[in-house]
Design a protein around this motif. Structure first.
Motif, PDB file in Angstrom:
ATOM      1  N   MET A 179       0.838  -1.174   0.000  1.00 58.90           N
ATOM      2  CA  MET A 179       0.000   0.000   0.000  1.00 58.90           C
ATOM      3  C   MET A 179       0.888   1.244   0.000  1.00 58.90           C
ATOM      4  N   GLU A 180       0.442   2.257  -0.659  1.00 57.90           N
ATOM      5  CA  GLU A 180       1.191   3.515  -0.740  1.00 57.90           C
ATOM      6  C   GLU A 180       0.729   4.463   0.365  1.00 57.90           C
ATOM      7  N   TRP A 181       1.717   5.036   1.072  1.00 52.21           N
ATOM      8  CA  TRP A 181       1.445   5.991   2.154  1.00 52.21           C
ATOM      9  C   TRP A 181       2.137   7.309   1.851  1.00 52.21           C
ATOM     10  N   ASN A 182       1.375   8.388   1.892  1.00 50.33           N
ATOM     11  CA  ASN A 182       1.921   9.731   1.719  1.00 50.33           C
ATOM     12  C   ASN A 182       2.037  10.376   3.091  1.00 50.33           C
ATOM     13  N   PHE A 183       3.138  11.049   3.327  1.00 48.47           N
ATOM     14  CA  PHE A 183       3.260  11.721   4.609  1.00 48.47           C
ATOM     15  C   PHE A 183       3.974  13.054   4.453  1.00 48.47           C
ATOM     16  N   LEU A 184       3.724  13.907   5.411  1.00 43.55           N
ATOM     17  CA  LEU A 184       4.326  15.229   5.465  1.00 43.55           C
ATOM     18  C   LEU A 184       5.253  15.253   6.659  1.00 43.55           C
ATOM     19  N   PHE A 185       6.473  15.725   6.444  1.00 43.11           N
ATOM     20  CA  PHE A 185       7.389  15.840   7.575  1.00 43.11           C
ATOM     21  C   PHE A 185       8.014  17.220   7.585  1.00 43.11           C
ATOM     22  N   ARG A 186       8.312  17.694   8.786  1.00 42.21           N
ATOM     23  CA  ARG A 186       8.843  19.035   8.990  1.00 42.21           C
ATOM     24  C   ARG A 186      10.284  18.946   9.440  1.00 42.21           C
ATOM     25  N   LEU A 187      11.156  19.650   8.734  1.00 38.31           N
ATOM     26  CA  LEU A 187      12.564  19.742   9.103  1.00 38.31           C
ATOM     27  C   LEU A 187      12.769  21.027   9.883  1.00 38.31           C
ATOM     28  N   ASP A 188      13.406  20.942  11.027  1.00 36.05           N
ATOM     29  CA  ASP A 188      13.735  22.119  11.826  1.00 36.05           C
ATOM     30  C   ASP A 188      15.247  22.141  11.986  1.00 36.05           C
ATOM     31  N   TYR A 189      15.891  23.092  11.307  1.00 36.52           N
ATOM     32  CA  TYR A 189      17.334  23.229  11.399  1.00 36.52           C
ATOM     33  C   TYR A 189      17.649  23.916  12.727  1.00 36.52           C
ATOM     34  N   LEU A 190      18.203  23.179  13.669  1.00 37.86           N
ATOM     35  CA  LEU A 190      18.323  23.633  15.044  1.00 37.86           C
ATOM     36  C   LEU A 190      19.331  24.762  15.238  1.00 37.86           C
ATOM     37  N   LYS A 191      20.300  24.889  14.343  1.00 36.07           N
ATOM     38  CA  LYS A 191      21.289  25.972  14.478  1.00 36.07           C
ATOM     39  C   LYS A 191      20.754  27.297  13.943  1.00 36.07           C
ATOM     40  N   THR A 192      19.753  27.238  13.099  1.00 35.11           N
ATOM     41  CA  THR A 192      19.203  28.446  12.503  1.00 35.11           C
ATOM     42  C   THR A 192      17.812  28.674  13.073  1.00 35.11           C
ATOM     43  N   LYS A 193      17.687  29.638  13.952  1.00 35.08           N
ATOM     44  CA  LYS A 193      16.414  29.890  14.612  1.00 35.08           C
ATOM     45  C   LYS A 193      15.340  30.237  13.585  1.00 35.08           C
ATOM     46  N   GLY A 194      14.203  29.536  13.692  1.00 34.71           N
ATOM     47  CA  GLY A 194      13.077  29.809  12.812  1.00 34.71           C
ATOM     48  C   GLY A 194      13.178  29.193  11.434  1.00 34.71           C
ATOM     49  N   GLU A 195      14.214  28.422  11.178  1.00 30.02           N
ATOM     50  CA  GLU A 195      14.393  27.813   9.855  1.00 30.02           C
ATOM     51  C   GLU A 195      13.727  26.448   9.833  1.00 30.02           C
ATOM     52  N   GLU A 196      12.558  26.373   9.218  1.00 38.48           N
ATOM     53  CA  GLU A 196      11.823  25.124   9.073  1.00 38.48           C
ATOM     54  C   GLU A 196      11.464  24.931   7.609  1.00 38.48           C
ATOM     55  N   ARG A 197      11.275  23.666   7.259  1.00 40.70           N
ATOM     56  CA  ARG A 197      10.886  23.332   5.897  1.00 40.70           C
ATOM     57  C   ARG A 197       9.941  22.137   5.954  1.00 40.70           C
ATOM     58  N   ASN A 198       8.835  22.197   5.230  1.00 40.80           N
ATOM     59  CA  ASN A 198       7.902  21.084   5.136  1.00 40.80           C
ATOM     60  C   ASN A 198       8.175  20.328   3.845  1.00 40.80           C
ATOM     61  N   LEU A 199       8.296  19.007   3.957  1.00 42.37           N
ATOM     62  CA  LEU A 199       8.542  18.152   2.798  1.00 42.37           C
ATOM     63  C   LEU A 199       7.547  16.998   2.789  1.00 42.37           C
ATOM     64  N   LYS A 200       7.372  16.402   1.629  1.00 41.44           N
ATOM     65  CA  LYS A 200       6.481  15.252   1.489  1.00 41.44           C
ATOM     66  C   LYS A 200       7.300  14.015   1.180  1.00 41.44           C
ATOM     67  N   GLY A 201       6.781  12.867   1.612  1.00 34.63           N
ATOM     68  CA  GLY A 201       7.431  11.598   1.340  1.00 34.63           C
ATOM     69  C   GLY A 201       6.407  10.540   0.983  1.00 34.63           C
ATOM     70  N   VAL A 202       6.868   9.471   0.382  1.00 33.58           N
ATOM     71  CA  VAL A 202       6.017   8.343   0.012  1.00 33.58           C
ATOM     72  C   VAL A 202       6.702   7.067   0.463  1.00 33.58           C
ATOM     73  N   LEU A 203       5.935   6.205   1.126  1.00 34.20           N
ATOM     74  CA  LEU A 203       6.409   4.886   1.550  1.00 34.20           C
ATOM     75  C   LEU A 203       5.467   3.831   1.004  1.00 34.20           C
ATOM     76  N   PHE A 204       6.003   2.653   0.746  1.00 39.11           N
ATOM     77  CA  PHE A 204       5.192   1.530   0.298  1.00 39.11           C
ATOM     78  C   PHE A 204       5.315   0.411   1.323  1.00 39.11           C
ATOM     79  N   THR A 205       4.174  -0.178   1.692  1.00 37.02           N
ATOM     80  CA  THR A 205       4.168  -1.303   2.620  1.00 37.02           C
ATOM     81  C   THR A 205       3.427  -2.467   1.974  1.00 37.02           C
ATOM     82  N   HIS A 206       3.651  -3.649   2.522  1.00 40.85           N
ATOM     83  CA  HIS A 206       2.952  -4.832   2.028  1.00 40.85           C
ATOM     84  C   HIS A 206       1.528  -4.835   2.563  1.00 40.85           C
ATOM     85  N   ASP A 207       0.607  -5.244   1.747  1.00 41.94           N
ATOM     86  CA  ASP A 207      -0.810  -5.316   2.107  1.00 41.94           C
ATOM     87  C   ASP A 207      -1.296  -3.948   2.572  1.00 41.94           C
TER      88      ASP A 207
END
Length: 102
Positions: free
Chosen positions: A1-29
């Motif tokens: 099965m295909e799973w779409n997810f959203l994840f947020r990157l927070d660069y800890l050395k740079t205050k306020g620097e965040e980025r939202n990215l998308k990913g796709v995973l495949f699992t059995h059944d």
């Protein structure tokens, strides 16, 4: 099965620097992705992550030059009309923890 997810990157050395990215995973059944599946995806993306908080799905890449916190904020099956509710998803994920070793 295909799973779409959203994840947020927070660069800890740079205050306020965040980025939202998308990913796709495949699992059995119709199995939900596990913590290990998510971690392997992030490793394949080049992040040397460790699990920081399983309940909140937070990973950390402790690269001393550019530490990054990665938070999974949304996950849904590709053919679902609505997202998997976080509480239900976390309950299902917690059931998998009982049998997995990290």
């Amino acid at each position: 099965m295909e799973w779409n997810f959203l994840f947020r990157l927070d660069y800890l050395k740079t205050k306020g620097e965040e980025r939202n990215l998308k990913g796709v995973l495949f699992t059995h059944d119709d199995k939900l992705p596990t913590i290990v599946d998510l971690q392997n995806f992030l490793l394949d993306m080049g992040y040397q992550v460790d699990l920081k908080d399983a309940g909140q799905l937070i990973f950390i890449d402790n690269n001393p030059q550019n530490p990054v916190e990665i938070r999974i904020v949304d996950i849904r099956s590709a053919d679902a009309e609505e997202e998997v509710k976080p509480d239900l998803w976390l309950r299902r994920l917690a059931e998998q923890f009982r049998n997995e070793k990290f």
